[in-house]
Design a protein around this motif. Structure first.
Motif, PDB file in Angstrom:
ATOM      1  N   LEU A  44       0.846  -1.195   0.000  1.00  0.00           N
ATOM      2  CA  LEU A  44       0.000   0.000   0.000  1.00  0.00           C
ATOM      3  C   LEU A  44       0.879   1.241   0.000  1.00  0.00           C
ATOM      4  O   LEU A  44       1.691   1.441   0.906  1.00  0.00           O
ATOM      5  CB  LEU A  44      -0.910   0.019   1.229  1.00  0.00           C
ATOM      6  CG  LEU A  44      -1.742   1.301   1.337  1.00  0.00           C
ATOM      7  CD1 LEU A  44      -2.918   1.240   0.371  1.00  0.00           C
ATOM      8  CD2 LEU A  44      -2.221   1.546   2.744  1.00  0.00           C
ATOM      9  N   ARG A  45       0.709   2.078  -1.034  1.00  0.00           N
ATOM     10  CA  ARG A  45       1.392   3.368  -1.096  1.00  0.00           C
ATOM     11  C   ARG A  45       0.409   4.385  -1.649  1.00  0.00           C
ATOM     12  O   ARG A  45      -0.307   4.106  -2.609  1.00  0.00           O
ATOM     13  CB  ARG A  45       2.636   3.298  -1.986  1.00  0.00           C
ATOM     14  CG  ARG A  45       3.681   2.298  -1.487  1.00  0.00           C
ATOM     15  CD  ARG A  45       4.936   2.301  -2.358  1.00  0.00           C
ATOM     16  NE  ARG A  45       5.713   3.517  -2.161  1.00  0.00           N
ATOM     17  CZ  ARG A  45       5.888   4.455  -3.072  1.00  0.00           C
ATOM     18  NH1 ARG A  45       5.334   4.345  -4.262  1.00  0.00           N
ATOM     19  NH2 ARG A  45       6.615   5.521  -2.818  1.00  0.00           N
ATOM     20  N   ILE A 102      -5.125   7.088  -4.141  1.00  0.00           N
ATOM     21  CA  ILE A 102      -5.299   6.165  -3.015  1.00  0.00           C
ATOM     22  C   ILE A 102      -5.781   4.836  -3.593  1.00  0.00           C
ATOM     23  O   ILE A 102      -6.873   4.772  -4.180  1.00  0.00           O
ATOM     24  CB  ILE A 102      -6.319   6.708  -2.002  1.00  0.00           C
ATOM     25  CG1 ILE A 102      -5.898   8.092  -1.504  1.00  0.00           C
ATOM     26  CG2 ILE A 102      -6.462   5.738  -0.831  1.00  0.00           C
ATOM     27  CD1 ILE A 102      -6.932   8.772  -0.606  1.00  0.00           C
ATOM     28  N   PRO A 103      -5.019   3.761  -3.462  1.00  0.00           N
ATOM     29  CA  PRO A 103      -5.380   2.504  -4.118  1.00  0.00           C
ATOM     30  C   PRO A 103      -6.442   1.709  -3.362  1.00  0.00           C
ATOM     31  O   PRO A 103      -6.798   2.029  -2.221  1.00  0.00           O
ATOM     32  CB  PRO A 103      -4.053   1.744  -4.145  1.00  0.00           C
ATOM     33  CG  PRO A 103      -3.347   2.220  -2.919  1.00  0.00           C
ATOM     34  CD  PRO A 103      -3.722   3.681  -2.777  1.00  0.00           C
ATOM     35  N   GLU A 104      -6.931   0.675  -4.024  1.00  0.00           N
ATOM     36  CA  GLU A 104      -7.848  -0.264  -3.381  1.00  0.00           C
ATOM     37  C   GLU A 104      -7.173  -0.889  -2.156  1.00  0.00           C
ATOM     38  O   GLU A 104      -5.952  -0.980  -2.081  1.00  0.00           O
ATOM     39  CB  GLU A 104      -8.231  -1.371  -4.361  1.00  0.00           C
ATOM     40  CG  GLU A 104      -8.967  -0.875  -5.590  1.00  0.00           C
ATOM     41  CD  GLU A 104      -9.003  -1.943  -6.659  1.00  0.00           C
ATOM     42  OE1 GLU A 104      -9.715  -2.940  -6.465  1.00  0.00           O
ATOM     43  OE2 GLU A 104      -8.306  -1.786  -7.683  1.00  0.00           O
ATOM     44  N   ARG A 123     -13.242   1.593   3.610  1.00  0.00           N
ATOM     45  CA  ARG A 123     -12.237   0.861   2.809  1.00  0.00           C
ATOM     46  C   ARG A 123     -12.478   1.093   1.324  1.00  0.00           C
ATOM     47  O   ARG A 123     -13.597   0.988   0.836  1.00  0.00           O
ATOM     48  CB  ARG A 123     -12.284  -0.630   3.136  1.00  0.00           C
ATOM     49  CG  ARG A 123     -11.414  -1.480   2.231  1.00  0.00           C
ATOM     50  CD  ARG A 123     -11.149  -2.845   2.834  1.00  0.00           C
ATOM     51  NE  ARG A 123     -12.349  -3.546   3.248  1.00  0.00           N
ATOM     52  CZ  ARG A 123     -13.034  -4.388   2.469  1.00  0.00           C
ATOM     53  NH1 ARG A 123     -12.632  -4.595   1.216  1.00  0.00           N
ATOM     54  NH2 ARG A 123     -14.098  -5.018   2.925  1.00  0.00           N
ATOM     55  N   VAL A 124     -11.390   1.381   0.615  1.00  0.00           N
ATOM     56  CA  VAL A 124     -11.467   1.636  -0.819  1.00  0.00           C
ATOM     57  C   VAL A 124     -11.598   0.310  -1.555  1.00  0.00           C
ATOM     58  O   VAL A 124     -10.793  -0.604  -1.351  1.00  0.00           O
ATOM     59  CB  VAL A 124     -10.223   2.398  -1.314  1.00  0.00           C
ATOM     60  CG1 VAL A 124     -10.329   2.668  -2.817  1.00  0.00           C
ATOM     61  CG2 VAL A 124     -10.065   3.698  -0.541  1.00  0.00           C
ATOM     62  N   GLN A 159     -11.256   2.275 -10.036  1.00  0.00           N
ATOM     63  CA  GLN A 159     -10.343   1.624  -9.098  1.00  0.00           C
ATOM     64  C   GLN A 159      -9.507   2.664  -8.376  1.00  0.00           C
ATOM     65  O   GLN A 159      -8.703   3.368  -8.995  1.00  0.00           O
ATOM     66  CB  GLN A 159      -9.430   0.646  -9.851  1.00  0.00           C
ATOM     67  CG  GLN A 159     -10.183  -0.534 -10.448  1.00  0.00           C
ATOM     68  CD  GLN A 159      -9.262  -1.488 -11.187  1.00  0.00           C
ATOM     69  OE1 GLN A 159      -9.165  -1.429 -12.409  1.00  0.00           O
ATOM     70  NE2 GLN A 159      -8.606  -2.377 -10.461  1.00  0.00           N
ATOM     71  N   GLY A 160      -9.704   2.756  -7.071  1.00  0.00           N
ATOM     72  CA  GLY A 160      -8.950   3.718  -6.287  1.00  0.00           C
ATOM     73  C   GLY A 160      -9.611   5.086  -6.285  1.00  0.00           C
ATOM     74  O   GLY A 160     -10.647   5.317  -6.911  1.00  0.00           O
ATOM     75  N   ILE A 161      -8.980   6.010  -5.562  1.00  0.00           N
ATOM     76  CA  ILE A 161      -9.510   7.373  -5.420  1.00  0.00           C
ATOM     77  C   ILE A 161      -8.441   8.365  -5.863  1.00  0.00           C
ATOM     78  O   ILE A 161      -7.290   8.305  -5.408  1.00  0.00           O
ATOM     79  CB  ILE A 161      -9.898   7.664  -3.960  1.00  0.00           C
ATOM     80  CG1 ILE A 161     -11.015   6.722  -3.501  1.00  0.00           C
ATOM     81  CG2 ILE A 161     -10.323   9.123  -3.783  1.00  0.00           C
ATOM     82  CD1 ILE A 161     -11.306   6.810  -2.011  1.00  0.00           C
TER      83      ILE A 161
END
Length: 355
Positions: free
Chosen positions: A4-5, A48-50, A75-76, A87-89
């Protein structure tokens, strides 16, 4: 699961084909649905990833209250918005106001800690848990990054092989040639340098014993002259995850398929082809395709129906991509290997995500 990054990324903004008020912000090969006019191509924003878990204040700031996944709605998760996979934000939180995001992107800066974002950890069912012991020399599995986040892992035209990514639980087995000791663990427990004590009630021990994996690992160690051998497989079936591949879970033979092998030889860890070494000895994950690397081909093959059962019983989780010749990746700073997860898998209802 990949690492996660939360990073600053240069955006490419595309039209949303089904909504006048929405657009698609592309990051790598990912696309996130954004409000029309919020961003322009060439601008930088945070991605911001899943599987990211957001603090309540950030959820509120981004206007996402009640719209995220999980019991805490924080939670994404991938969703479809007006027919397009998001996918993601993509966002610009107040906390990064005044930050040179282009410079942060060049530096590879991670904003997760600053924003209070953590990685979601799936629960461990009782059958996958057990009494543990220290295992400092266990050969661990690695987190595989998503090709859509790192599209430059492979060179255009590089010879690669795609295998089916199975929705089960990762089972690690390490054989120690000097003592004959066998250690078994899960991905999550193994990452803590712990092994599961032998127990016939435990899913992983049942699987490796039922399929004779320790004996195969012993033969492989002799063949390679290895100090240690790691056999990495997926345990699957009813009672493991929501996708079962036709394995009922009521037999004494849990579903099991090997996807990788490693060996410590003369003090050097080597990753080896499971298909070349174990064909005919253990069940293997299905190979779906091999040929010159083309992102469009990979993304296409990630979709479709599973091939494990031979009956196309349900959707495919995705694919894993490896070069035909094992090598180091300067993009990842480690082994050149990646995954792509299908959109249908990501947006299915009632899915489970145990490690």
């Amino acid at each position: 699961m990949s690492t996660l990054r939360v990073t600053a990324e240069r955006l490419t903004v595309l039209d949303h084909p089904n909504a006048d008020a929405l657009e698609l912000a592309q990051v790598g090969l990912y696309r996130a649905v954004v409000a029309k006019g919020a961003y322009r191509t060439g601008e930088y924003a945070l991605y911001i990833p899943e599987q990211a878990v957001l603090p309540a204040a950030l959820v509120e700031e981004l206007g996402l209250t009640g719209r995220l996944a999980g019991s805490g709605a924080n939670r994404v998760k991938a969703v479809r918005l007006r027919g397009e996979l998001s996918q993601g934000i993509v966002c610009l939180p107040r906390a990064v106001a005044g930050t040179d995001l282009a410079e942060a992107a060049a530096q590879g800066r991670d904003f997760a800690e600053q924003l209070g974002i953590t990685k979601w950890q799936p629960p461990i069912p009782t059958a996958m848990n057990g009494e543990v012991e220290s295992a400092p020399e266990l050969l661990p599995w690695v987190d595989i990054e998503n090709l859509q986040r790192f599209p430059d892992i492979f060179e255009p035209g590089e010879q690669v092989v795609l295998t089916e990514k199975l929705h089960g639980s990762c089972c690690l087995l390490t054989y120690h040639a000097d003592t004959g000791q066998v250690q078994v663990s899960s991905k999550g427990i193994g990452a803590q340098h712990l092994a599961l004590k032998a127990d016939d009630r435990n899913l992983y021990w049942r699987a490796v014993r039922a399929h004779g994996v320790p004996a195969v690992a012993e033969r492989l160690a002799r063949q390679l002259g290895a100090e240690r051998v790691g056999v990495f497989g997926e345990v699957f079936g009813a009672g493991v995850q929501d996708l079962t591949y036709g394995s009922s879970g009521r037999t004494e033979l849990p579903g099991y398929a090997v996807f990788d092998v490693s060996a410590l030889i003369d003090g050097q860890l080597r990753w080896l082809s499971a298909a070349e070494l174990l064909g005919g000895q253990l069940p293997l994950v299905p190979e779906l395709w091999r040929g010159p690397f083309d992102p469009a081909v990979v993304l296409d093959r990630a979709e479709g129906r599973e091939t494990v059962s031979g009956r196309s019983l349900h959707l495919r989780e995705g694919v894993v991509i490896r070069p035909l010749v094992e090598r180091h990746s300067t993009v990842l700073g480690g082994r050149a290997i990646a995954k792509v997860v299908s959109g249908a898998y990501l947006t299915r209802k009632g899915g489970t995500e145990y490690e």
